[in-house]
Write an enzyme that holds these catalytic residues in place. Structure first.
Site: not given
Ligand code: GLV
Length: 323
Positions: A237, A266, A285
């Protein structure tokens, strides 16, 4: 009458059908106050909520007095106010196993691309700069047999350790709250405190969830402790990193490079200084973003909601105690 469910993320057709065999489903584009206002009656009636990447807090819960379970198409649930859910006895389901191998692949991609400068040199080829045999200004650094330091030894950390150990002959260090026997036995991983890991690892890889404990865990002090040749990788994160401190460390040569899949904000603003640094690989991401894995996650999330609303919380439930 079927229980009513609000869906705030599109699903593949067959999974939508699966959901609709159990529930009366209303699809909405997001969970913004405008959307909730516009569909007030549906939110008021809904017993289930299914989607991803939106904030679910006390304010939304107030508009959903009948809510019994919420199911996220993700492993992370830092966007949920778990205390508020617990207070209201709303179950929270997630997908902790479906994405493990794919996210570990993403981590390896970040490690390889930042060490070997894959993105940067491929761009130079496209710009027509490859006009003669390449010299040291195109060289990267080795990955194989370097030391990897994994911060957060959960399922994904273990899958990364497996790749690093068997695939690349890398000694594995890890920092975690608990000893991980499997990592130690199968991949000769060595548990150490964070400072030791920062000082010894060639690749410092963060796969931490975001909690009050992990927020800004990587700041100026931590980057100073890393080797000047170290490469910092983050696929957990974004807010686990103090981004201005990372930018300084990269600019001042305190660390060599960074491979990042997650950011404090983000989507990453195009004005971010990170995007001006040649020694940064920045991904949008994509940790779990393959067709196969996103499908598996969505299928799990659908099944999780069905299970939760039937009172079955043995698997994939964050707060089974509220039942
Ligand atoms: C991705 O970041 C998730 O938490 O699945």
């Amino acid at each position: 009458m079927k229980p009513s469910v609000v869906l705030y993320k599109p699903l593949p057709d067959d999974l939508l059908q699966r959901l609709e065999t159990h529930f009366s489903v209303t699809q909405v584009p997001d969970l913004s106050p405008e959307t909730v206002h516009q569909h007030a009656h549906v939110f008021e009636q809904a017993r289930g909520l299914l989607g991803a990447s939106e904030t679910v807090g006390a304010e939304l819960l107030e508009k959903m007095p009948a809510l019994q379970a919420t199911s996220t198409i993700s492993v992370g649930y830092d966007n949920f106010d778990v205390n508020a859910l617990n207070a209201r006895k709303v179950l929270l389901m997630h997908t902790p196993t479906a994405l493990t191998e794919t996210v570990a692949d993403t981590l390896m991609a970040l490690i390889l691309s930042s060490a070997r400068r894959v993105v940067e040199v491929a761009e130079r080829v496209k710009q027509g700069e490859w006009t003669k045999g390449i010299g040291p200004d195109w060289f990267g650094t080795d990955v194989h047999h370097k030391t990897i330091g994994i911060v957060g030894m959960g399922r994904i950390g273990l899958a990364l350790a497996q790749r690093a150990h068997f695939g690349f002959g890398m000694p594995v260090l890890y920092n975690a709250r608990r000893q991980h026997q499997e990592a130690e036995e199968r991949f000769s991983a060595r548990r150490c405190d964070l400072d030791t890991l920062l000082q010894e690892a060639d690749f410092v890889c963060s796969i931490l969830p975001l909690t009050e404990e992990t927020r800004h865990l990587f700041g100026a002090e931590q980057f100073t402790k890393m080797k000047p040749s170290a490469i910092f990788i983050n696929a957990g994160r974004g807010p686990v990193v103090d981004e201005p401190a990372l930018i300084n460390a990269l600019k001042n040569g305190e660390i060599h490079a960074a491979g990042l899949d997650v950011f404090e904000q983000e989507p990453l603003p195009v004005s971010s200084e990170l995007l001006t640094l040649p020694n940064v690989v920045a991904l949008p991401h994509i940790g779990s973003a393959t067709h196969e894995t996103r499908y598996a996650m969505a299928a799990t999330a659908v099944d999780n909601l069905v299970a939760a609303l039937n009172g079955n919380v043995e698997k994939n439930c964050v707060n089974p105690q509220v039942r």
